[in-house]
Enzyme design. Sequence first.
Site, short mmCIF file in Angstrom:
data_model
loop_
_atom_site.label_atom_id
_atom_site.label_comp_id
_atom_site.label_asym_id
_atom_site.label_seq_id
_atom_site.Cartn_x
_atom_site.Cartn_y
_atom_site.Cartn_z
N THR A 1 0.90 -1.17 -0.03
CA THR A 1 0.12 0.12 0.00
C THR A 1 0.80 1.06 -0.09
OG1 THR A 1 -1.82 -1.09 1.09
CG2 THR A 1 -1.70 1.36 1.33
N GLY A 2 0.37 2.21 -0.66
CA GLY A 2 1.27 3.49 -0.59
C GLY A 2 1.68 3.78 -2.06
N SER A 3 2.29 5.05 -2.12
CA SER A 3 2.58 5.95 -3.26
C SER A 3 3.66 4.93 -3.96
CB SER A 3 2.85 7.11 -3.37
OG SER A 3 4.06 7.36 -2.40
N GLY B 1 6.12 -0.87 0.41
CA GLY B 1 6.87 0.21 0.64
C GLY B 1 7.10 0.33 1.96
N ALA B 2 7.73 1.41 2.44
CA ALA B 2 8.19 1.69 3.98
C ALA B 2 8.34 3.24 4.24
CB ALA B 2 9.44 1.05 4.28
N ASP B 3 8.10 3.57 5.60
CA ASP B 3 8.41 5.08 5.79
C ASP B 3 10.02 5.11 6.42
OD1 ASP B 3 5.64 5.92 5.35
OD2 ASP B 3 5.47 4.23 6.94
N GLY C 1 3.37 2.18 8.04
CA GLY C 1 1.95 2.61 8.48
C GLY C 1 1.48 3.94 7.87
N GLU D 1 -0.51 -5.10 6.41
CA GLU D 1 0.61 -5.17 5.58
C GLU D 1 1.63 -6.31 6.52
OE1 GLU D 1 1.14 -0.95 3.85
OE2 GLU D 1 1.72 -1.10 5.82
N LYS E 1 14.03 7.29 2.47
CA LYS E 1 13.65 6.63 3.40
C LYS E 1 14.65 5.87 4.43
CE LYS E 1 9.28 7.36 2.30
NZ LYS E 1 8.56 6.36 1.62
C1 5RP Z 1 1.34 2.13 4.13
C2 5RP Z 1 2.66 2.08 4.30
C3 5RP Z 1 3.57 2.48 3.24
O1 5RP Z 1 4.26 1.29 2.58
C4 5RP Z 1 4.42 3.68 3.71
O2 5RP Z 1 3.86 4.50 4.41
C5 5RP Z 1 5.23 4.28 2.52
O3 5RP Z 1 4.23 4.90 1.55
P1 5RP Z 1 4.92 5.55 0.28
O4 5RP Z 1 5.25 4.55 -0.56
O5 5RP Z 1 3.52 6.29 -0.07
O6 5RP Z 1 5.98 6.74 0.65
O7 5RP Z 1 3.43 1.63 5.40
O8 5RP Z 1 0.76 1.68 5.42
#
Ligand code: 5RP
Length: 223
Positions: free
Chosen positions: A25-27, A81-83, A94, A102, A120
Site C-alpha cells: 500500500t502507498g505511493s 513500501g516503507a516510511d 503504516g 501489511e 527512507k
Molecule cells: C502504508 C505504508 C507505506 O508502505 C508507507 O507509508 C510508505 O508509503 P509511500 O510509498 O507512499 O512513501 O506502510 O501503510
Amino acid sequence: MNMKRIAAEHAVQYIKDGMKVGLGTGSTAYWAIQKLGERVKEGLSIQTVATSKASEKLAIELGIPIIPFTKLDGLDVTIDGADEINTDLHLIKGGGGALLREKIVAYHSARLIIIADESKRVQTLGQFPLPIEVIPFAVDWTLKALEGLGCRAQLRTDDERLFITDNGNYIADCRFGSIALPLELHNKILGIPGIVDNGLFIGQADLAIIGHRDGSVEVLERK
Ligand code: 5RP
C-alpha cells in the site's frame, strides 16, 4: 527522476509466472501494482492478495487477479513500501494506515521486498512518527499508556475527522524521535491492551530496493 517508480519497477522483475504475490500500500507500491498490471496484460499469470482496500481496487482496475486469502495457504513474495528503513532492514511502516494488514500479509510471505526512494534510509528509526493501530474503546487511556513509553502520541485525522483504518480502528502517530532498541519497544507496545499492532517491522524485510536521485537502483539484502 521518479525514485519510487524505478525502485518499484525493479522489484517487479522478481515476480515470475505462477507466483502468489502480496500487494503493498502507498505511493511506491502504487507503481509496483501498475507494473504488475502491465505484465499481467502481457500474459504473466499470478494470484494476489492486497494489503488495503485501495490497493485491491487498483489491482482490480488493472485486471490483476485478487484471490481471497482463505483460498491460499501463503504467498511467495510481497512487495511493499516503507516510511523508514535502517541498516538492519528493520522498518517503520503504516504511513498509509495499512500496517496491520501489511504485517499479516508480510508474515505469511516467503519473502518481503521493500521498495523506497533514498529518503527512507536512516541510521536510527524514529524520526518518522511510529503509526500504531489502536482500538477505539478507551482510546485516551491507551494513548496515555503509549506516552508512558516516551513518545508524544496523536490520533491521526483525515479532513478533520479521525482516520479509520480498513479494520475499523484508529491510528496513533507516536513521536519517539529516536528508537535505539526497536524490538524492545515493539514488544512493550504490544503489551498495552487496546493496541492491535504497530508499524515496527523487525526482521521481516528480506530485500530493500532503493531508487536514487541519479536513476540508479540499490539492492540491500538482510544480513
Ligand atoms: C502504508 C505504508 C507505506 O508502505 C508507507 O507509508 C510508505 O508509503 P509511500 O510509498 O507512499 O512513501 O506502510 O501503510
